[in-house]
Design a protein around this motif. Structure first.
Motif, short mmCIF file in Angstrom:
data_model
loop_
_atom_site.label_atom_id
_atom_site.label_comp_id
_atom_site.label_asym_id
_atom_site.label_seq_id
_atom_site.Cartn_x
_atom_site.Cartn_y
_atom_site.Cartn_z
N SER A 145 112.63 -67.77 -60.88
CA SER A 145 111.59 -68.05 -60.48
C SER A 145 110.59 -67.59 -61.54
N ILE B 153 102.77 -67.42 -56.40
CA ILE B 153 104.29 -67.12 -56.80
C ILE B 153 104.28 -65.79 -57.68
N LEU C 25 103.95 -63.16 -54.84
CA LEU C 25 105.27 -62.98 -54.18
C LEU C 25 106.31 -62.05 -54.97
N ARG D 120 103.01 -62.50 -46.48
CA ARG D 120 103.62 -63.13 -47.67
C ARG D 120 104.48 -64.31 -47.27
N THR D 121 104.99 -64.22 -46.02
CA THR D 121 105.75 -65.61 -45.75
C THR D 121 104.59 -66.79 -45.87
N TYR E 59 103.84 -68.10 -48.95
CA TYR E 59 104.87 -68.79 -49.45
C TYR E 59 104.91 -70.22 -49.12
N ARG E 60 104.52 -70.48 -47.51
CA ARG E 60 104.36 -71.76 -47.06
C ARG E 60 103.20 -72.66 -47.81
N GLU F 107 104.32 -73.74 -51.11
CA GLU F 107 105.01 -74.89 -50.74
C GLU F 107 104.14 -76.14 -50.43
N ALA G 293 109.19 -72.36 -56.87
CA ALA G 293 108.91 -72.22 -55.38
C ALA G 293 110.31 -72.40 -54.71
N PHE H 226 112.78 -69.62 -55.43
CA PHE H 226 112.41 -68.42 -54.76
C PHE H 226 113.17 -68.11 -53.44
N GLN I 14 113.02 -66.59 -50.21
CA GLN I 14 112.01 -65.93 -49.29
C GLN I 14 112.52 -64.80 -48.17
#
Length: 212
Positions: free
Chosen positions: A49, A116, A119, A134-135, A138-139, A142, A190, A193, A195
Motif C-alpha cells: 500500500s 491512506i 491509515l 479509522r474504519t 477507510y470506507r 473506498e 486502498a 490495505f 483494514q
C-alpha cells in the motif's frame, strides 16, 4: 473474541471457517473445500500500500504540471494544465463543469492519498485513535475512489461535445494518462490495505488490560 484469537480463519472464496493450523501468523494454508489460499492477515499489505500510494503521489506531479487538454478556437490551439483548464471553463461560463474538474483533479486524489497515509501511519505506529473512526475513514477512501476518474470522463465528454472542426475543439494531452495512472494506483493502494490490521492493536491492548 475474534476469529484470529480463537485460532480460526475464513476462506475468502467459499467462506468456510477453518481451524488455523499454520505455524506462523503470517503464513498461509489451503482451504480443504475449494483449494483457495487462506491467510489470517495480509501482512505484506502495508508495504504494498505504501509503494502504490507513493507511486500515485509521484504520478500526480506530471499530471498537474503537464498540459491535460488542448483547447482550439478557429484553428488556433493552446495546451493547458488542470488549473488552466479550470480557468478556461470559468471564463467561458461553464462554472459547474469547472467545479467538477477542480474537485475531481485536486480534492479527490489528494484527500484519498492523505486518508491512506493516515491509515498506514496509524497502523505502523499504533496510534491510540478510535478504530471505528479509522474504519470509517477507510470506507470513505473506498467510496470517493469511485469518483476518481470523473476528471478523465469530463475531458472525454468535452472532446466529443466540443468537436466543431476548425471552429472549436478539445483534445486530451499526456497529463490525462498520468492522472489516470495515479487514480489506478490509489485504488489499488486502498484495495491491498488490510483494514483488519486497524483492530489488531485494539485487540492486543484489550488483552493486556485483561491480564492486568
Amino acid at each position: 473474541m475474534t476469529a484470529k484469537s480463537a485460532g480460526l480463519a475464513l476462506c475468502p472464496v467459499c467462506h468456510e471457517c477453518l481451524r488455523w493450523q499454520a505455524a506462523r501468523p503470517d503464513a498461509k494454508q489451503t482451504c480443504p473445500r475449494c483449494g483457495a489460499t487462506v491467510r489470517q492477515r495480509h501482512y505484506g499489505s502495508i508495504g504494498r500500500s505504501w509503494a502504490l500510494t507513493l507511486t500515485a503521489l509521484i504520478l500526480l506531479i506530471p499530471a498537474n504540471l503537464l498540459p491535460i487538454m488542448t483547447m482550439s478556437q478557429f484553428g488556433e490551439g493552446e495546451a493547458s494544465t488542470i488549473v488552466g483548464g479550470v480557468v478556461f471553463l470559468v471564463h467561458h461560463g461553464m462554472v459547474p463543469i469547472a467545479l467538477i474538474v477542480f474537485i475531481a483533479s485536486f480534492a479527490v486524489p489528494f484527500l484519498k492519498i492523505t486518508g491512506i497515509v493516515v491509515l498506514l501511519l496509524s497502523v505502523q505506529f499504533k496510534w491510540e485513535t478510535s478504530p471505528r473512526q479509522r474504519t470509517l475513514m477507510y470506507r470513505m477512501v473506498e467510496y470517493i475512489g469511485k469518483w476518481s476518474m470523473l476528471d478523465i470522463f469530463v475531458i472525454a465528454i468535452l472532446a466529443k461535445l466540443v468537436d466543431l472542426g476548425k471552429i472549436a475543439s478539445i483534445e486530451g494531452n499526456p497529463a490525462a494518462v498520468y492522472f489516470g495512472l495515479a487514480v489506478i494506483m490509489t485504488m489499488l493502494a486502498a484495495m491491498v490495505f488490510d483494514q483488519r490490521l486497524i483492530w489488531d492493536a485494539t485487540e492486543k491492548k484489550e488483552n493486556d488490560d485483561l491480564r492486568k
